[in-house]
Design a protein around this motif. Structure first.
Motif, short mmCIF file in Angstrom:
data_model
loop_
_atom_site.label_atom_id
_atom_site.label_comp_id
_atom_site.label_asym_id
_atom_site.label_seq_id
_atom_site.Cartn_x
_atom_site.Cartn_y
_atom_site.Cartn_z
N GLY A 49 31.10 40.34 61.56
CA GLY A 49 30.10 39.31 61.85
C GLY A 49 28.91 39.38 60.94
O GLY A 49 29.01 39.77 59.79
N SER A 50 27.74 39.00 61.50
CA SER A 50 26.58 38.88 60.63
C SER A 50 25.72 40.15 60.67
O SER A 50 25.79 40.93 61.63
CB SER A 50 25.75 37.67 61.04
N PRO A 51 24.89 40.32 59.63
CA PRO A 51 23.99 41.48 59.61
C PRO A 51 22.81 41.26 60.56
O PRO A 51 22.57 40.14 61.01
CB PRO A 51 23.53 41.53 58.16
N ARG A 52 22.08 42.32 60.81
CA ARG A 52 20.94 42.26 61.74
C ARG A 52 19.90 41.22 61.33
O ARG A 52 19.29 40.56 62.16
CB ARG A 52 20.32 43.66 61.80
N ASN A 53 19.68 41.08 60.02
CA ASN A 53 18.60 40.19 59.56
C ASN A 53 19.07 38.76 59.36
O ASN A 53 18.36 37.96 58.73
CB ASN A 53 17.98 40.73 58.27
N ALA A 54 20.23 38.39 59.90
CA ALA A 54 20.76 37.03 59.70
C ALA A 54 19.75 35.92 60.07
O ALA A 54 19.70 34.90 59.38
CB ALA A 54 22.06 36.86 60.46
N VAL A 59 15.43 38.39 52.49
CA VAL A 59 15.28 39.86 52.47
C VAL A 59 14.12 40.16 51.52
O VAL A 59 14.18 39.83 50.34
CB VAL A 59 16.55 40.55 51.93
N GLN A 60 13.07 40.75 52.06
CA GLN A 60 11.92 41.10 51.23
C GLN A 60 11.95 42.58 50.90
O GLN A 60 12.48 43.38 51.67
CB GLN A 60 10.61 40.76 51.96
N GLY A 61 11.37 42.92 49.75
CA GLY A 61 11.19 44.32 49.40
C GLY A 61 12.45 45.01 48.91
O GLY A 61 12.49 46.24 48.88
N ARG A 93 36.90 42.90 63.47
CA ARG A 93 35.99 43.68 64.31
C ARG A 93 36.73 44.91 64.81
O ARG A 93 37.76 44.79 65.48
CB ARG A 93 35.55 42.80 65.47
N VAL A 94 36.21 46.07 64.51
CA VAL A 94 36.86 47.31 64.97
C VAL A 94 36.55 47.49 66.45
O VAL A 94 35.39 47.51 66.86
CB VAL A 94 36.37 48.52 64.14
N ILE A 95 37.60 47.60 67.25
CA ILE A 95 37.40 47.71 68.70
C ILE A 95 37.73 49.12 69.20
O ILE A 95 37.40 49.47 70.32
CB ILE A 95 38.21 46.65 69.47
#
Ligand SMILES: Cc1cc2nc3c(=O)[nH]c(=O)nc-3n(C[C@H](O)[C@H](O)[C@H](O)COP(=O)(O)OP(=O)(O)OC[C@H]3O[C@@H](n4cnc5c(N)ncnc54)[C@H](O)[C@@H]3O)c2cc1C
Length: 319
Positions: A49-54, A59-61, A93-95
């Motif tokens: 799925g998506s990353p935390r900052n989706a 993305v700064q810095g 997705r690893v379950i």
């Protein structure tokens, strides 16, 4: 150019589907994949799925990529992997993760096919964390634009604007003092009694930081998800450009717990200096581990894990 380098695997080494399985293709996982691909390791990367900052516009810095959209950063990282044909990425997705005699087995599900299983000698957990936002109307909708978690990531974009900082006690005091580096107009919103000590209040007042302890009804924002105002039950709304909050968080998966990894008091997966968890052969990198949480730092930890995994495999192969 061919990637068919010798595998250096003595006959007595276990035969698994892959040398390494990486779970999670955010900054940490893809950075590890790059290192391991360049070691001609056979690698399966599973991403679910998506990353935390989706929800964030940029993305700064991140050195050389300051201001890049989160999805674009990961697209570029995946493009970097293309020459390394021993690296395979599967949207899956690893379950389940289990420890086997010779390494690990993962079970993963995809949208398209039945769940599949794969084995590897080493596994890297790079599954990140999920943020638990306070249950206030508007908080989730504005998350990543009008509601921000980190001034190092987003302080510059809202500098010199009227800002709010949400929370209580020592935590909100520290965050508000930090945020005051970027703006001289900062108000702490505690959403009810703030649990502030006299010392907390003095430190805030010394920086000109106001405190509003009324209950919050909702956050109101613009169509572009910028914060407009904080609305209270029984008081005038507070016009603000952005609100900072340090939400609680939990691991995106319980895979580490299920195989018995040591977990820290702050719910992070414990690792040693080589990014190895308390389970031999299982490594972790990025937000899933303790410490500062930034995309560049996650990528650095991923690279470190990749190097340490290759070193360990080499040691096992070249006795
Ligand atoms: C709103 C917001 C904005 C941010 N802005 C910035 C910023 O500007 N600059 C900055 O440096 N940092 C920023 N951060 C922090 C940054 O997002 C994280 O530090 C970084 O994403 C951590 O990378 P990671 O690879 O550890 O985890 P993630 O990027 O979260 O990647 C984890 C990956 O694992 C996958 N996954 C999870 N479970 C499974 C599973 N069971 N099977 C397979 N895959 C799985 C996920 O889908 C995801 O792709 C921001 C965070 C937030 C919340």
């Amino acid at each position: 150019m061919s990637t068919s380098l010798p595998r250096f695997r003595p006959a007595d080494q276990p035969l698994t589907d892959y040398d390494v399985i990486i779970i999670g293709a955010g900054s940490a996982g893809l950075s590890a994949a790059l290192v391991l691909g360049r070691c001609a390791r056979s690698v399966l990367v599973c991403d679910g799925g998506s990353p935390r900052n989706a929800p964030s516009p940029a993305v700064q810095g991140f050195m050389t990529r300051d201001g890049t959209r989160p999805a674009e950063l990961l697209r570029l990282a995946r493009r970097d992997l293309e020459p390394y044909t021993t690296v395979e990425i599967r949207e899956s997705r690893v379950i389940e993760l289990s420890v086997q005699e010779n390494g690990f087995e993962v079970t993963a599900e995809t949208d398209a096919t039945r769940p599949f299983r794969a084995t590897a000698r080493k596994v890297l957990l790079a599954t990140g964390v999920a943020d638990e936002l306070p249950p206030i109307d508007g908080m989730r909708e504005l998350w990543g634009r009008g509601v921000l978690h980190c001034p190092y990531c987003h302080g510059w974009e809202v500098r010199e604007q009227p800002l709010a900082v949400y929370g209580r006690g020592k935590g909100v005091t520290g965050l508000a003092l930090l945020v005051s580096r970027w703006s001289k107009d900062v108000v702490v919103c505690t959403d009810g009694p703030g649990g502030l000590t006299d010392k907390n209040r003095q430190r805030l007042a010394a920086q000109g930081i106001g405190v509003r302890e009324e209950a919050i009804v909702r956050l109101e924002g613009s169509r572009s998800r910028q914060l407009k105002q904080v609305v209270f039950t029984d008081a005038e709304p507070l016009p603000r450009h952005a609100l900072f909050v340090h939400p609680h968080q939990h691991q995106r998966t319980t895979l580490a717990e299920t195989v018995g990894c040591r977990i820290t008091a702050k719910h992070a997966v414990w690792t040693d200096k080589k990014q190895q968890t308390s389970v031999f052969g299982l490594y972790a990198a990025g937000d899933t581990t303790a410490g500062l949480q930034q995309a560049m730092l996650a990528a650095a930890e991923g690279a470190k894990a990749g190097i340490n995994i290759n070193e360990r495999l080499t040691k096992e192969e070249c006795r």
